[in-house]
Design an enzyme around this catalytic site. Sequence first.
Site, PDB file in Angstrom:
ATOM      1  NE  ARG A  13      -0.538   0.019   4.981  1.00  0.00           N
ATOM      2  CZ  ARG A  13      -0.841   0.026   6.180  1.00  0.00           C
ATOM      3  NH1 ARG A  13      -2.170   0.363   6.208  1.00  0.00           N
ATOM      4  NH2 ARG A  13      -0.176   0.234   7.400  1.00  0.00           N
ATOM      5  CG  ASP A  49       9.412  -9.807   9.674  1.00  0.00           C
ATOM      6  OD1 ASP A  49       9.891  -9.017   9.695  1.00  0.00           O
ATOM      7  OD2 ASP A  49       9.264 -10.301  10.807  1.00  0.00           O
ATOM      8  N   GLY A  78       8.653  -0.275   6.222  1.00  0.00           N
ATOM      9  CA  GLY A  78       8.735   0.539   7.467  1.00  0.00           C
ATOM     10  C   GLY A  78       7.394   0.669   8.609  1.00  0.00           C
ATOM     11  CE1 TYR A 141       8.616   6.083   9.857  1.00  0.00           C
ATOM     12  CE2 TYR A 141       8.846   8.384   9.695  1.00  0.00           C
ATOM     13  CZ  TYR A 141       8.828   7.312   9.056  1.00  0.00           C
ATOM     14  OH  TYR A 141       8.160   7.402   7.668  1.00  0.00           O
ATOM     15  CE  LYS A 145      11.118   5.374   7.394  1.00  0.00           C
ATOM     16  NZ  LYS A 145      11.270   4.581   6.209  1.00  0.00           N
TER      17      LYS A 145
END
Length: 233
Positions: A13, A49, A78, A141, A145
């Site tokens: 998605r 995974d 992620g 997060y 990143k």
Amino acid sequence: MQGRSVLVTGASRGIGLEIARKFQTEGDRVVGTYRTKAPDEKFLAVSCDVTSTEDVDRVFAEAEEAHGPVEVLVANAGITDDQLLLRMTRESFTNVLETNLTGSFNVAKRAIKGMMRARSGRIIFISSAVALRGESGQANYAASKAGLIGFARSLAREVGPRGITVNVVAPGLTETDMSGALTDEQRERLLQQIPVGRLAQPQEIADVVHFVAGQGYINGEVIHVDGGAAMGH
């Protein structure tokens, strides 16, 4: 066989799905990974995974059998688990790093085996504007990143002499399921931080990723696609 063998992680998605669609539309042979629900698309979808090296090895084996050695890797898979640091558990912090950063390490390490033999390849990590500018409640997060940037630049120096380029695309807030869960107040606050005054469309990110994958002299770069949200960082 025509086109390139392309592997996109996290392609069920949002941004990952649009990236896989873009390569497929342009004539490449695409494998897209998913965790829970396979996308109903023309490209080959395989469960994976990315934190599991066994899963990663299996996906690459399937991709190689179907399309030949992977020539373009887009590490997009992620997760988020947002909390203010005082409320964030160690598990919340490490889980996000394990998927976003270590998962990217797993797929990149597996990809470069074939790329080194071929003396050619493209690796693109999907980071975030948050990695450069930070965001309250997203310390885990943002750390994951931001780590991709140092990882990518180090890897770019290692494998560049073998004809392999490694780059980072850093999207800003994009129209996905994640942004759709924002309240009107949150959305308005974030829009005020974007100079162009709107969210990105997933197709805009996909277009940039596809462009970078077609270049042989862009290496170790961070390409921002965020409407100016992280400019100056």
